[in-house]
Structure formats: structure tokens, C-alpha cells
Design a protein around this motif. Structure first.
Motif, PDB file in Angstrom:
ATOM      1  N   PRO A 199      19.255 -19.930  19.991  1.00 27.76           N
ATOM      2  CA  PRO A 199      20.019 -20.957  19.281  1.00 27.76           C
ATOM      3  C   PRO A 199      20.548 -22.056  20.192  1.00 27.76           C
ATOM      4  CG  PRO A 199      21.268 -18.896  19.398  1.00 27.76           C
ATOM      5  CD  PRO A 199      19.915 -18.615  19.995  1.00 27.76           C
ATOM      6  N   LYS A 200      20.766 -21.710  21.493  1.00 24.38           N
ATOM      7  CA  LYS A 200      21.346 -22.687  22.431  1.00 24.38           C
ATOM      8  C   LYS A 200      20.616 -22.586  23.757  1.00 24.38           C
ATOM      9  CE  LYS A 200      26.022 -21.758  20.666  1.00 24.38           C
ATOM     10  NZ  LYS A 200      27.372 -21.297  21.032  1.00 24.38           N
ATOM     11  N   LEU A 201      20.520 -23.725  24.439  1.00 27.68           N
ATOM     12  CA  LEU A 201      19.890 -23.751  25.759  1.00 27.68           C
ATOM     13  C   LEU A 201      20.672 -24.683  26.667  1.00 27.68           C
ATOM     14  CD1 LEU A 201      16.031 -24.080  25.243  1.00 27.68           C
ATOM     15  CD2 LEU A 201      17.183 -22.300  26.548  1.00 27.68           C
ATOM     16  N   ASN A 202      20.792 -24.311  27.952  1.00 25.64           N
ATOM     17  CA  ASN A 202      21.384 -25.252  28.904  1.00 25.64           C
ATOM     18  C   ASN A 202      20.650 -25.155  30.240  1.00 25.64           C
ATOM     19  OD1 ASN A 202      22.308 -22.951  30.144  1.00 25.64           O
ATOM     20  ND2 ASN A 202      24.452 -23.247  29.567  1.00 25.64           N
ATOM     21  N   LEU A 203      21.108 -25.927  31.201  1.00 23.19           N
ATOM     22  CA  LEU A 203      20.449 -25.979  32.511  1.00 23.19           C
ATOM     23  C   LEU A 203      20.431 -24.600  33.169  1.00 23.19           C
ATOM     24  CD1 LEU A 203      19.131 -27.782  34.677  1.00 23.19           C
ATOM     25  CD2 LEU A 203      21.400 -28.133  35.650  1.00 23.19           C
ATOM     26  N   GLU A 260      20.265 -25.949  19.848  1.00 20.78           N
ATOM     27  CA  GLU A 260      21.317 -26.821  20.381  1.00 20.78           C
ATOM     28  C   GLU A 260      21.165 -26.900  21.892  1.00 20.78           C
ATOM     29  OE1 GLU A 260      26.151 -27.517  20.215  1.00 20.78           O
ATOM     30  OE2 GLU A 260      25.357 -25.536  19.714  1.00 20.78           O
ATOM     31  N   LEU A 261      20.964 -28.108  22.395  1.00 16.63           N
ATOM     32  CA  LEU A 261      20.895 -28.308  23.849  1.00 16.63           C
ATOM     33  C   LEU A 261      22.312 -28.572  24.346  1.00 16.63           C
ATOM     34  CD1 LEU A 261      17.779 -30.646  24.176  1.00 16.63           C
ATOM     35  CD2 LEU A 261      17.872 -28.144  24.149  1.00 16.63           C
ATOM     36  N   LEU A 262      22.759 -27.769  25.287  1.00 19.94           N
ATOM     37  CA  LEU A 262      24.128 -27.889  25.780  1.00 19.94           C
ATOM     38  C   LEU A 262      24.178 -28.764  27.029  1.00 19.94           C
ATOM     39  CD1 LEU A 262      25.280 -24.158  25.433  1.00 19.94           C
ATOM     40  CD2 LEU A 262      25.486 -26.025  23.780  1.00 19.94           C
ATOM     41  N   ALA A 263      25.333 -29.375  27.243  1.00 19.13           N
ATOM     42  CA  ALA A 263      25.540 -30.150  28.469  1.00 19.13           C
ATOM     43  C   ALA A 263      25.357 -29.227  29.676  1.00 19.13           C
ATOM     44  CB  ALA A 263      26.954 -30.746  28.473  1.00 19.13           C
ATOM     45  N   ARG A 264      24.998 -29.805  30.812  1.00 21.14           N
ATOM     46  CA  ARG A 264      24.685 -28.994  31.998  1.00 21.14           C
ATOM     47  C   ARG A 264      25.860 -28.121  32.425  1.00 21.14           C
ATOM     48  NH1 ARG A 264      23.288 -32.357  36.993  1.00 21.14           N
ATOM     49  NH2 ARG A 264      23.918 -30.410  37.955  1.00 21.14           N
ATOM     50  N   ASN A 265      27.093 -28.578  32.117  1.00 18.42           N
ATOM     51  CA  ASN A 265      28.279 -27.815  32.531  1.00 18.42           C
ATOM     52  C   ASN A 265      28.868 -27.027  31.361  1.00 18.42           C
ATOM     53  OD1 ASN A 265      29.069 -30.088  31.122  1.00 18.42           O
ATOM     54  ND2 ASN A 265      30.971 -30.365  32.241  1.00 18.42           N
ATOM     55  N   LEU A 305      15.428 -32.990  31.917  1.00 18.38           N
ATOM     56  CA  LEU A 305      16.156 -33.411  30.710  1.00 18.38           C
ATOM     57  C   LEU A 305      17.454 -32.609  30.576  1.00 18.38           C
ATOM     58  CD1 LEU A 305      14.839 -34.333  27.266  1.00 18.38           C
ATOM     59  CD2 LEU A 305      16.514 -32.523  27.369  1.00 18.38           C
ATOM     60  N   LEU A 306      17.369 -31.297  30.803  1.00 17.86           N
ATOM     61  CA  LEU A 306      18.559 -30.453  30.657  1.00 17.86           C
ATOM     62  C   LEU A 306      19.617 -30.785  31.714  1.00 17.86           C
ATOM     63  CD1 LEU A 306      16.742 -27.093  29.860  1.00 17.86           C
ATOM     64  CD2 LEU A 306      18.173 -28.408  28.291  1.00 17.86           C
ATOM     65  N   SER A 307      19.172 -31.218  32.899  1.00 17.16           N
ATOM     66  CA  SER A 307      20.151 -31.527  33.961  1.00 17.16           C
ATOM     67  C   SER A 307      20.838 -32.870  33.718  1.00 17.16           C
ATOM     68  CB  SER A 307      19.466 -31.525  35.329  1.00 17.16           C
ATOM     69  OG  SER A 307      18.608 -32.627  35.439  1.00 17.16           O
ATOM     70  N   ARG A 308      20.262 -33.721  32.856  1.00 21.08           N
ATOM     71  CA  ARG A 308      20.875 -35.035  32.579  1.00 21.08           C
ATOM     72  C   ARG A 308      21.913 -34.971  31.461  1.00 21.08           C
ATOM     73  NH1 ARG A 308      15.536 -36.996  32.908  1.00 21.08           N
ATOM     74  NH2 ARG A 308      15.415 -37.094  30.642  1.00 21.08           N
ATOM     75  N   LEU A 309      21.890 -33.905  30.661  1.00 20.30           N
ATOM     76  CA  LEU A 309      22.746 -33.869  29.466  1.00 20.30           C
ATOM     77  C   LEU A 309      24.221 -33.757  29.839  1.00 20.30           C
ATOM     78  CD1 LEU A 309      20.935 -31.571  26.869  1.00 20.30           C
ATOM     79  CD2 LEU A 309      21.199 -34.039  26.825  1.00 20.30           C
TER      80      LEU A 309
END
Length: 325
Positions: free
Chosen positions: A16-20, A123-128, A86-90
Motif C-alpha cells: 500500500p505504501k512505498l518510500n526510499l 501511496e509514495l511516501l516522502a523520503r523522510n 524518483l523516490l529520493s526526490r519526494l
């Protein structure tokens, strides 16, 4: 009403969610992929295509010779490559979609025939941003940052506290036994108190839904921290001091602990409060309430330990969520 005609169905299980941090730890984005042929005819010359919007996954195509009438084909290889850049820029969370399309390319057809399609939201989460305990609780460890320069500043402060008390200023991990581990943790506590941090309330239900995390440097620069920020800050310092920290999650709250000997649990995630209490009783581990370091007034380390213990006592079982070692 008439029953709908039998169809070809795509069954997709995606995270459901992914981040760096997921990308850096090779967490699979796809967990399952089935093609169900509910029609009465055999399907041949098939391609299943995956694209994403925005392009957080590299496009992928699976080719299948045939799927029999009434057959469900389970695809064993569902490995897809994430776009780390892309994930590291969010900097903010954003919704994304996985588009799946199944085509038949029979030689007799003038053009490929679309048999089924399926869209899946991620849902793509911010890197932090930590995604919460709901999905892979152990991933919170990716937010413990012992190499942040602020951690060394705090350890230097701890060394000075030790020297001022007439003790060795060496940050020497488990080399000198459990009493020394207590001294190191206590000196670190004093070093953080000197920073005069202020407590910031976390978002509601953060332990399940996740939250953005401040790095140790951001905590010291802004002087603000939630309970999770403080727990991660102390865990990073303990780890950099060559000690084994644990993160404790109770309902709506997080704090930290440390093994007094060079030990660990058998699993990274412990969901049985009794197992944790047993270690505390045997004095193999101590826990302490980290938010007391951000109350704007000096609090003794022993008080922080007492409050940490209270939160793990028997009556609080319903409050205990997880411990991450």
C-alpha cells in the motif's frame, strides 16, 4: 438480473505504501499476481504489461503461451525494479497507480486484443516519511541514522559529562560490562538535556499510519522533536556508541531501550510484552521515556527509566504494540 458473462480477471497484491527506505532495502513492491481465465475458451499468445504513473516502477512485460479455460495462472516471478531517483526526490506523499493490461496477440487478429486490465493504487511516501507499523514494522530501523554528524556531537557531549563526573570519557560500548552501559546511556541523556529540546505532538495514530521523521541534525537545529524523533535520535546515538538499542511502540507513543549486554531478541520485531518484561526483570535491558528529555527542564535519567518501565507493566498490555530490535 442476468449474470455477467465469464471474464478474464487480474488479481494483484501490491504494497500500500512505498518510500526510499523500501527501495534501499529491496522491499518487493508486488506481492502476488494471478491471471484467472473464467471463460470457456483457452487463451493464447498473451502478454501482461505493467506501467506506473508517475513512473516509480520500471515497465515490465510478462509473456505467456496459453492459459486453459477455467484456469488460474499464478505468476511466480513478480520482481519489479523501483526507480530510486524518483523516490529520493519526494518531499511530500503522493498517490501513484500501477496499470496492468493483458493482451492476446493471436496471428489471426489484426491487432492485439485487450482481455483484462487492472489498476492498483500505491501511496509514495516522502523520503523522510516512515510508513507505520502496519506494514513491515522492522523498516523503522532504516530511520535510525548513526552516521548523522549531530550524533557525534551528542556523543562528544556524553564523553564530557562522563569526564566531569570523574569517569572515563571513552565511548566504549560493551567492553566494560552492564554498569558501564548504564553510565554511557545516562551521560547521553545528560548531553541531550543540555540541548534544551522542545516536544512536538506527533500526528494522531502515527504508530499505524506513519509520520515524517526529523533527522538527528534537524532535531538539534530546530530544537523540536516528536516522541518518534526522540526515540530514533537516542537509538542512533546508542548504536554509534556500539550499543544495541530497541524501539518500543505503545498506543500513540514511542520510546527507546538498550541491551545491557551484547544481546538481541531472536526476531527483529517482538509483539509479546511479557518477553520484554522478562528481560527488564532480569536486568538484561533497560527502557527509558525519551520525551522527558524535551520538557524544557532537567529530569534525572532514573526518572526516565521509571516511566519507561511503568509503560510496560502488566496492566498496560493492551497499550503495547511492538518492540523493534
Amino acid at each position: 438480473a442476468d449474470d455477467p458473462p465469464p471474464a478474464v480477471v487480474l488479481q494483484v497484491r501490491a504494497v500500500p505504501k512505498l518510500n526510499l527506505a523500501d527501495f534501499q532495502n529491496a522491499v518487493p513492491a508486488l506481492q502476488g499476481l494471478n491471471i484467472c481465465n473464467r471463460t470457456a475458451s483457452r487463451l493464447e499468445h498473451l502478454t501482461l504489461q505493467l506501467v506506473s504513473e508517475p513512473a516509480f516502477v520500471k515497465p515490465r512485460t510478462w509473456r505467456l503461451d496459453a492459459i486453459g479455460a477455467g484456469e488460474t495462472r499464478h505468476l511466480a516471478d513478480v520482481d519489479v525494479q523501483l526507480e530510486g531517483a524518483l523516490l529520493s526526490r519526494l518531499t511530500e506523499a503522493e498517490p501513484a497507480v500501477l496499470h496492468f493490461a493483458l493482451h492476446s496477440h493471436r496471428p489471426s487478429d489484426p491487432a492485439p486484443v485487450l482481455l483484462a486490465s487492472h489498476d492498483c493504487t500505491v501511496e509514495l511516501l516522502a523520503r523522510n516519511q516512515w510508513g507505520g507499523l502496519g506494514q513491515m514494522p522492522a523498516m523503522v530501523a532504516a530511520f535510525v541514522q548513526p552516521n548523522d554528524p549531530a550524533v557525534d556531537r551528542l556523543l562528544k557531549g556524553a564523553a564530557l559529562v562522563l569526564q566531569a563526573a570523574g569517569k572515563s570519557g571513552a565511548i566504549d560500548g560493551y567492553g566494560q560490562g552492564p554498569k558501564r552501559v548504564w553510565e554511557l546511556a545516562s551521560a547521553l541523556w545528560s548531553a541531550v538535556l543540555q540541548k534544551k529540546l522542545h516536544y512536538a505532538l506527533p500526528p494522531a495514530s502515527f504508530e499505524h499510519t506513519g509520520q515524517k521523521v526529523r533527522s538527528p541534525g534537524q532535531v538539534l537545529d530546530a530544537g523540536l522533536a516528536t516522541c518518534l524523533d526522540l526515540a530514533l535520535l537516542f537509538a542512533a546515538c546508542l548504536e554509534q556508541a556500539n550499543l544495541n538499542p530497541v524501539l518500543v511502540f505503545t498506543r500513540g507513543h514511542a520510546f527507546v531501550g538498550v541491551w545491557l549486554n551484547k544481546e538481541s531478541f531472536d526476531t527483529a520485531v517482538v509483539d509479546d510484552a511479557t518477553a520484554v518484561r522478562k528481560r527488564l526483570k532480569l536486568q538484561e535491558m533497560l527502557v527509558f521515556e525519551t520525551t522527558l528529555a524535551a520538557q524544557g527542564q532537567p529530569v534525572r535519567f532514573s526518572q526516565a527509566i521509571a516511566q519507561g518501565n511503568r509503560q510496560l507493566e502488566g496492566a498496560e498490555d493492551a497499550q503495547f504494540e511492538r518492540l523493534v530490535d
